[in-house]
Design a protein around this motif. Structure first.
Motif, short mmCIF file in Angstrom:
data_model
loop_
_atom_site.label_atom_id
_atom_site.label_comp_id
_atom_site.label_asym_id
_atom_site.label_seq_id
_atom_site.Cartn_x
_atom_site.Cartn_y
_atom_site.Cartn_z
N LYS A 161 0.85 -1.21 0.00
CA LYS A 161 0.00 0.00 0.00
C LYS A 161 0.88 1.25 0.00
N GLU A 162 0.59 2.13 -0.95
CA GLU A 162 1.42 3.32 -1.11
C GLU A 162 0.87 4.49 -0.29
N ALA A 163 1.71 5.51 -0.10
CA ALA A 163 1.33 6.66 0.72
C ALA A 163 0.07 7.34 0.18
N SER A 164 -0.12 7.27 -1.14
CA SER A 164 -1.29 7.91 -1.75
C SER A 164 -2.58 7.18 -1.41
N THR A 185 3.03 13.63 1.00
CA THR A 185 1.97 12.63 0.92
C THR A 185 1.85 11.79 2.18
N GLY A 186 2.99 11.26 2.66
CA GLY A 186 2.94 10.37 3.83
C GLY A 186 3.80 10.91 4.95
N ARG A 243 6.69 1.68 -7.17
CA ARG A 243 6.05 0.79 -6.21
C ARG A 243 6.61 1.15 -4.85
N ARG A 244 5.96 0.68 -3.82
CA ARG A 244 6.52 0.83 -2.49
C ARG A 244 7.84 0.08 -2.44
#
Lengths: 344, 277
Positions: free
Chosen positions: A281-284, B79-80, B239-240
């Motif tokens: 799961k990505e930050a977006s 973003t995070g 990708r992560r």
């Protein structure tokens, strides 16, 4: 081949402990695992393949990569004695060799040491693996599906056979030969020992179930990527990740910092698994593997398709741990059978 | 043995805010140790893991070109949790990076050919690297066409530099925004539609597409429609990631690892990977 009578085994282990860190099967609460040996008398030589896989000897569940204080990075001191593993089963010895393809340098990108994993190499490269042949395989064992068997010595440095009276040590790798050659004061194996080994081997091989044909599974799985077979298999899976954590070849990990910014702390790597949604799961908020089925498929595709494309081997050795541990009885052998019998 | 898990130290030399929401910041980093600077060789399209001790790591494409030897440039969207902290950095702060990682745009293969660069939003970072690199080696390449789309005029990154490029006659810059806006006399429309309209010739031409997944997804069929061969179209995937060296398994798609086999792939390669889009 040397012969170590049962009553002298503690003495033998003690000689190993003089210069090396020895790991052997041990009971930890209700589960069996590999643990550092403090007293050879405490080793239970009858433990079959341990509940927890021995990958953690070389690739611990959580491993400190470095420590930091503010902006300063400090390397971690570790026990520098070379490792000896005693009592490792054949499936696990082969698992370590598969992991070495990932963490060692030679395979992924030859000649580029950027792709070596120093934490793996500093432990595995000098290790000596004493592998114990299996005289009584279990119903969950399926090493023979991969062309192996209960007395296979691939991935071992020294193969050990328990003949009831004695342990017979057969050095199989160059490293093993050098090591056994350096030992003094042990008798050679007798003709009778060799006959016993032959007999227990035949008996053990006879106890294995029939091997299931897996030829072409890599291509077959790739062709089935979007097919309903994965919905059928996936419907049962609860994505608990137990199979991956118990697996002797699953090697995915997360990297996290313990200790706040500007303070003292550690960067650690921790086992992780593609079965968990947060893995991708990505930050977006976007998750390329959003569905439970996508994640289950990834794990099996990696083992039976992608790893074969990259290294020409299955990323599974048939140890059967995941078969025992799965809470919904999702048997990896059934997955393989379902795939091999599905129409693309 | 070198240990690639240990970051090298960089100093934040310059920070520039790229958009009115202050959600995009460009950071120019300089090496703290001369030795690290000497060993750091990269190509357009490669990326680094930024390492903030106590917070963690995040991968970002390198926006500077190897021809700009004094600094490494990155543009980071907030973003995070890690990117949020990155936005709190001030000029003079020290951070860690690991890299360069991954492969790069095949600039050697492009030599002697025309290059069409299609970008969207703030994913223009490694495309900037590519453009600056090609302009520095201008004689090696034929026509260079850039199609760059953003939601609104203020959301283009590297605005000053783009204005400079627009003044040159050896690069064709085509900007587009999603909807008409006051004071905007350029193109409007989504990148795929604009690409179709411009319809670059396929003759001896390579295409590089980089942008949000949705833009890539709809641009690739347009390029195929325009008869670009699959092995002439390149894109960069995300990708992560954690380790960046093909071990941790996070960015695995098909038999590839985006961190070492990518991030740059040709469409021909991607068509063999069912999970690529």
């Amino acid at each position: 081949m040397i012969r170590i009578e049962k009553e002298r085994i503690d003495e033998f282990i003690r000689t190993l402990m003089e210069t090396r860190a020895v790991y052997a099967p041990a009971l930890d609460g209700k589960n069996t695992m590999f643990a550092p040996v403090e007293d050879p008398a405490g080793i239970d030589h009858n433990i079959f393949n341990t509940d927890k896989s021995p990958k953690e000897i070389f690739f611990p569940h959580s491993e400190v990569l470095f420590e930091y204080e503010g902006e300063e990075i400090k390397k971690v001191e570790r026990d520098v004695r070379p490792i000896v593993v005693w009592g490792l089963r054949g499936c696990d010895a082969r698992s370590l060799r598969l992991l070495d393809k990932v963490f060692g340098s030679a395979w992924q990108k030859p000649g580029n040491d950027m792709f070596e994993d120093p934490y793996w190499k500093e432990k595995y490269d000098d290790a000596i693996i004493f592998g114990t042949a299996c005289n009584e395989p279990r119903s969950t064992c399926f090493c023979n599906w991969f062309g192996s068997g209960p007395h296979d010595d691939a991935g071992m440095d020294v193969k050990v056979v328990d003949t009831e009276e004695a342990f017979i040590l057969d050095p199989v790798s160059e490293k093993g030969k050098k090591f056994i050659g350096s030992l003094k004061g042990w008798a050679e194996a007798t003709k009778k020992d060799l006959a016993t080994i032959k007999a227990v081997r035949e008996k053990a091989e006879g106890l294995m179930g029939e091997a299931f044909g897996m030829e072409g599974i890599a291509e077959k799985m790739a062709d089935l990527f979007f097919k309903p077979v994965w919905d059928d298999i996936g419907a049962k899976c609860v994505n608990c990740g137990a199979c991956a954590f118990i697996c002797s070849t699953c090697h995915c990990f997360d990297v996290q910092d313990e200790g706040k910014k500007g303070k003292k702390g550690k960067r650690i790597r921790i086992w992780d698994t593609c079965m968990f949604p947060l893995f991708t799961k990505e930050a977006s908020g976007h998750n390329p593997r959003d569905m439970s089925k996508d994640r289950l498929r990834q794990r099996f595709m990696h083992k039976f398709s992608y790893f074969i494309s990259n290294y020409d081997e299955h990323l599974c050795t048939g140890c059967g741990r995941c078969v025992s541990v799965c809470p919904v009885n999702l048997d990896i052998r059934d997955v393989v059978r379902a795939v091999m019998t599905s129409e693309a | 043995m070198s240990n690639t898990y240990i970051p090298i130290q960089m100093k934040v030399e310059r920070i520039e805010i790229e958009d009115p929401d202050k959600a995009l910041r460009t950071f120019d980093l300089v090496f703290v140790n001369e030795e690290d600077k000497k060993n750091f060789e990269y190509m357009p399209g490669q990326f680094c893991e930024w390492s903030l001790l106590g917070l963690g790591e995040s991968p970002f494409g390198i926006a500077s070109s190897p021809t700009e030897t004094d600094f490494l440039r990155f543009t980071v969207s907030r973003t995070g949790s890690v990117t949020n902290e990155i936005h709190y950095l001030r000029e003079g702060d020290t951070i860690g990076i690991r890299g360069p990682m991954g492969n790069w745009y095949p600039v050697e293969k492009f030599k002697g050919g025309n290059v069409v660069i299609i970008g969207g939003g703030f994913a223009f970072t490694t495309l900037r690297s590519l453009i600056v690199y090609m302009l520095e080696h201008r004689e090696d390449y034929g026509d260079i066409t850039v199609i760059y789309g953003a939601r609104a005029p203020e959301l283009f990154i590297y605005k000053d530099e783009i204005s400079e490029w627009q003044k040159r006659d050896d690069i064709d810059i085509q900007l587009t925004i999603d909807n008409p806006a006051d004071g905007w006399d350029g193109r409007t429309g989504f990148v795929p539609a604009v690409t179709k309209e411009i319809a670059p010739s396929t003759e001896n031409t390579w295409v590089v597409v980089c942008g949000p997944p949705i833009m890539i997804k709809f641009t690739l069929p347009v390029l195929s429609e325009l008869k670009f061969a699959d092995d002439r179209i390149y894109t960069s995937l995300e990708r992560r990631m954690k380790c960046g060296i093909g071990k941790c398994g996070r960015c695995n798609i098909g038999s590839k690892y985006i961190c070492i086999d990518g991030p740059v792939f040709s469409l021909a390669e991607l068509k063999k990977i069912p999970e690529a889009f």
